[in-house]
Design an enzyme around this catalytic site. Sequence first.
Site, PDB file in Angstrom:
ATOM      1  CD  GLU A 101      36.881   4.862  -4.643  1.00  0.00           C
ATOM      2  OE1 GLU A 101      37.284   3.790  -5.125  1.00  0.00           O
ATOM      3  OE2 GLU A 101      37.593   5.623  -3.987  1.00  0.00           O
ATOM      4  N   GLY A 113       9.740  22.233   3.899  1.00  0.00           N
ATOM      5  CA  GLY A 113      10.388  23.416   3.326  1.00  0.00           C
ATOM      6  C   GLY A 113      11.693  23.754   4.007  1.00  0.00           C
TER       7      GLY A 113
END
Length: 387
Positions: free
Chosen positions: A366, A343
């Site tokens: 790219e 968490g």
Amino acid sequence: MDDSDVNEIVASVRRFIREKVVPLESHIDETDTIPDDLRAAAAAMGLYGFAIPEEYGGLGLTMSQEASLVMELGWTTPAFRSMFGTNNGIAGHVLLEGATEEQKKLYLPRLASGEWTASFALTEAEAGSDPGDLRTGARRGGDGGWVLNGAKRFITNAPLADVFMVFARDADNPGRGADGISAFLVPADTPGLTVGPRDHKMGQQGAWTAEVFLDDVAVPDSALIGGDAGLGQGYRTAMRCLAHGRLHIAALCVGLAQRLLEETVGYAKSRSQSGRPIAEFQLIQGLIADSQTDVYAGRAMVAAAAGEFDRREDLRMAPSCAKYFCSEMVGRVADRAVQVHGGVGYMRGVAVERFYRDARLFRIYEGTSQIQQIVIAKQSLARDGRP
């Protein structure tokens, strides 16, 4: 440059990043801004021109040397590298790959020193993975020169750029595909060129992108990259630039994956559950082992591909293989890092949560992972599967 000199530069950059940039990562993420003193320090260290040859004012690193430096840059927020990445990468390489010698001598020193920030203006709303669909037009002006019209999107460093490498299709060749596309150097203050608001992105805060609009932008003949010989060669120039850029991004991904692995290991050792560190649990160890293996493989692949690039043995398949694997790899490492943190890893302000968002973009720009697959497959088929 001698490897010993490069090692000193890499060590200096490593110290700078860990001492000056890492402490500001949360601030950069929250404010979407790189502090001015970091920009000035990067220019003073020569980072705006490490991939530009020494004769034009840069450091002149080989691809292998560049990869070792970029892995260190990958250790921190990608926004730090991004502010000078276009000068060394796709924008600067337009000049290196396609410009006349006169243009190189005139423009490259300004990029290498950091006097200019350059942007690579290729992507459009309907021309992303396939630049052949490019719509921005270039027509001859009445007094000679060229007039450009069109719009670009997702242009890195556009809000900061002093100059744009603009790709446009000759109005006399209005079809699609590689033919008829040329590259033009357009100063940011040219009348008719405007930059839109900064994009609001998932991650990589501090690395600014925006749309660029060209409305009857008049430029002289000297703006055509490569002169008369460069007419219609823009697409091919862009493809050669992207080969270098893909290896650069692959190295960056390795650096970020190494940082994520260290964050993972450090947390696993410090977090206790059932009275003992979670690092002692075999299922946690399995996640760490997978990430360590991924990082090791990515580092080896980049080193091998960079060596082949320097020897001019493989300028297509190896860069695509490295970019494809490493951009996917860093996503897996980031996901495992969040999983090990539990968490806590889902909370803003925690490094792995920020890097999880940052890493997602590497599989897109790219050349997307799917484009890399096409390049790799075509090259492999042409070679009958041989290395």
